[in-house]
Design an enzyme around this catalytic site. Sequence first.
Site, PDB file in Angstrom:
ATOM      1  N   HIS A   3       0.848  -1.193   0.000  1.00  0.00           N
ATOM      2  CA  HIS A   3       0.000   0.000   0.000  1.00  0.00           C
ATOM      3  C   HIS A   3       0.880   1.237   0.000  1.00  0.00           C
ATOM      4  O   HIS A   3       1.250   1.781   1.046  1.00  0.00           O
ATOM      5  CB  HIS A   3      -0.911  -0.034   1.242  1.00  0.00           C
ATOM      6  CG  HIS A   3      -1.932   1.059   1.263  1.00  0.00           C
ATOM      7  ND1 HIS A   3      -3.095   0.982   2.010  1.00  0.00           N
ATOM      8  CD2 HIS A   3      -1.984   2.273   0.657  1.00  0.00           C
ATOM      9  CE1 HIS A   3      -3.810   2.080   1.847  1.00  0.00           C
ATOM     10  NE2 HIS A   3      -3.141   2.903   1.031  1.00  0.00           N
ATOM     11  N   HIS A   5       1.204   4.728  -2.703  1.00  0.00           N
ATOM     12  CA  HIS A   5       0.768   5.406  -3.939  1.00  0.00           C
ATOM     13  C   HIS A   5       2.003   6.044  -4.554  1.00  0.00           C
ATOM     14  O   HIS A   5       2.677   6.846  -3.893  1.00  0.00           O
ATOM     15  CB  HIS A   5      -0.272   6.491  -3.617  1.00  0.00           C
ATOM     16  CG  HIS A   5      -1.494   5.940  -2.938  1.00  0.00           C
ATOM     17  ND1 HIS A   5      -2.672   5.700  -3.609  1.00  0.00           N
ATOM     18  CD2 HIS A   5      -1.714   5.563  -1.654  1.00  0.00           C
ATOM     19  CE1 HIS A   5      -3.573   5.217  -2.760  1.00  0.00           C
ATOM     20  NE2 HIS A   5      -3.018   5.115  -1.562  1.00  0.00           N
ATOM     21  N   GLU A  11     -11.065   3.525   6.392  1.00  0.00           N
ATOM     22  CA  GLU A  11     -10.000   4.466   6.800  1.00  0.00           C
ATOM     23  C   GLU A  11     -10.676   5.573   7.608  1.00  0.00           C
ATOM     24  O   GLU A  11     -10.553   5.626   8.824  1.00  0.00           O
ATOM     25  CB  GLU A  11      -9.296   5.020   5.551  1.00  0.00           C
ATOM     26  CG  GLU A  11      -8.189   6.014   5.848  1.00  0.00           C
ATOM     27  CD  GLU A  11      -7.586   6.643   4.587  1.00  0.00           C
ATOM     28  OE1 GLU A  11      -8.208   6.544   3.495  1.00  0.00           O
ATOM     29  OE2 GLU A  11      -6.497   7.259   4.701  1.00  0.00           O
ATOM     30  N   HIS A  46      -9.636   0.656  -0.997  1.00  0.00           N
ATOM     31  CA  HIS A  46      -9.504   1.431   0.237  1.00  0.00           C
ATOM     32  C   HIS A  46     -10.870   1.423   0.942  1.00  0.00           C
ATOM     33  O   HIS A  46     -11.883   1.776   0.314  1.00  0.00           O
ATOM     34  CB  HIS A  46      -9.141   2.883  -0.078  1.00  0.00           C
ATOM     35  CG  HIS A  46      -7.689   3.114  -0.373  1.00  0.00           C
ATOM     36  ND1 HIS A  46      -7.008   2.440  -1.351  1.00  0.00           N
ATOM     37  CD2 HIS A  46      -6.795   3.982   0.196  1.00  0.00           C
ATOM     38  CE1 HIS A  46      -5.745   2.866  -1.376  1.00  0.00           C
ATOM     39  NE2 HIS A  46      -5.593   3.802  -0.451  1.00  0.00           N
ATOM     40  N   ASP A  49       1.789   4.168   2.569  1.00  0.00           N
ATOM     41  CA  ASP A  49       0.696   4.932   1.946  1.00  0.00           C
ATOM     42  C   ASP A  49       1.216   6.065   1.052  1.00  0.00           C
ATOM     43  O   ASP A  49       1.257   5.914  -0.165  1.00  0.00           O
ATOM     44  CB  ASP A  49      -0.265   5.452   3.012  1.00  0.00           C
ATOM     45  CG  ASP A  49      -1.666   5.732   2.474  1.00  0.00           C
ATOM     46  OD1 ASP A  49      -1.894   5.477   1.278  1.00  0.00           O
ATOM     47  OD2 ASP A  49      -2.521   6.198   3.248  1.00  0.00           O
ATOM     48  N   ASP A  50       1.602   7.182   1.652  1.00  0.00           N
ATOM     49  CA  ASP A  50       2.084   8.348   0.881  1.00  0.00           C
ATOM     50  C   ASP A  50       3.332   8.894   1.588  1.00  0.00           C
ATOM     51  O   ASP A  50       3.286   9.954   2.241  1.00  0.00           O
ATOM     52  CB  ASP A  50       0.980   9.418   0.831  1.00  0.00           C
ATOM     53  CG  ASP A  50      -0.269   8.877   0.168  1.00  0.00           C
ATOM     54  OD1 ASP A  50      -0.290   8.763  -1.062  1.00  0.00           O
ATOM     55  OD2 ASP A  50      -1.217   8.537   0.901  1.00  0.00           O
TER      56      ASP A  50
HETATM   57  N1  HPA Z   1      -6.830   7.230   1.234  1.00  0.00           N
HETATM   58  C1  HPA Z   1      -7.553   7.475   0.138  1.00  0.00           C
HETATM   59  N2  HPA Z   1      -6.984   7.882  -0.984  1.00  0.00           N
HETATM   60  C2  HPA Z   1      -5.666   8.050  -1.035  1.00  0.00           C
HETATM   61  C3  HPA Z   1      -4.897   7.812   0.060  1.00  0.00           C
HETATM   62  C4  HPA Z   1      -5.499   7.371   1.251  1.00  0.00           C
HETATM   63  O1  HPA Z   1      -4.886   7.122   2.296  1.00  0.00           O
HETATM   64  N3  HPA Z   1      -3.629   8.084  -0.319  1.00  0.00           N
HETATM   65  C5  HPA Z   1      -3.642   8.464  -1.597  1.00  0.00           C
HETATM   66  N4  HPA Z   1      -4.890   8.443  -2.043  1.00  0.00           N
HETATM   67 ZN    ZN Z   2      -3.803   4.698   0.303  1.00  0.00          ZN
END
Ligand code: HPA
Ligand code: ZN
Length: 369
Positions: free
Chosen positions: A24, A26, A229, A226, A306-307
Amino acid sequence: MCKSPSTNPNWHTFLTRLPKCEHHVHLEGCLTPSLIFHLASKNNVRLPNPAENPAYASIDTLTHRYGHFTSLDDFLSFYFTGMAVLQHKSDFEELAWSYFQQAHKDGVHHAEVFFDPQVHRDRGVPYSDIVDGYVAGCRRAERAFGMTTRLIMCFLRHLPLESAEKLYATALEAGDLKPHSDSDDEESRPRIHGIGCSSSEIGPPKDMYAAIYASAASKGINRTAHAGEEGDASYVAAALEFGATRIDHGVRLAEDPELMAQIAQRGTLLTVCPVSNVQLKCFDSISDVPIRKFLDAGVRFSINSDDPAYFGAYVLDCYCAVQEAFGLSVEEWRVIAENGVNGSWVGEGRKRELLEGVDRLIEEFKGLL
Ligand code: HPA
Ligand code: ZN
């Protein structure tokens, strides 16, 4: 952010060398402020006027702002602004390569990475430039580091459904999105190994991609989503219902013990991103992320970044943060690492190699931790 876990410095070495699978991350979330400013200048892309958004005054102010996200949507506004600097095939390749270099340093042996074609296409970038660039970055990492990689195409929930439908049709027509393959052979395997969906969670219909996922399921294409969250456990239930076989985040599942037991029983993998959850204010601290609950309930999960360029933590930082907060045992790390391998979209042979690597490292560190 990655500090040696306070108790014993061997933990840091162990976590660094533990063969990791990242599921996970991006690729557009790997755009650092310095790469954003560099590509904006190279491609003549105008970033927001600092008089209107002071965060864009400099690399430093942007980096500082990234430390103060208030929600998923607040983060997404920066995420979608930043990625506008990606214009050419070489930009996508450079971005992917920058991630893989860091991932290799962090001990990632297998990476499944998301990308967001819709927004790039909306800016006029040809589909083939996006996919060719990312595939080139993946192949370069495989050759340089011996790692395995998988690309996952994400649909963006804040955009109209028709845009996702068009993208899905394009990827199928191009022959990029194909049934799951265990092969790592460059000719026969899909260039895109699966579909996912992301972006804003609360607002769009929970099942907005049901028809696309049903079509993908009928073709044997891998599917993740996703869910859970910011949205509660009902979003996880909906994602399973519309055909996701993996759940990205899924942390709010912990609020529904019955569903949690079902997911444990099915062996569905959750791709948990603890630092992201704290940065986006889903939890106050890492120790509130339900790592302990999931371990105790037998829910399978992997740990992910994640990012990373936005949240200031690549995957090893996330592993260290979990160890700092939970003080897990070596056997608990074995469970996490093995579940990550077994939940990966690779063939049995590759799984065996990865599992043997985990086993060897644990044997080596027995008695040191
Ligand atoms: N959640 C939803 N969309 C996203 C995320 C996330 O954590 N990171 C990049 N796009
Ligand atoms: Zn994500």
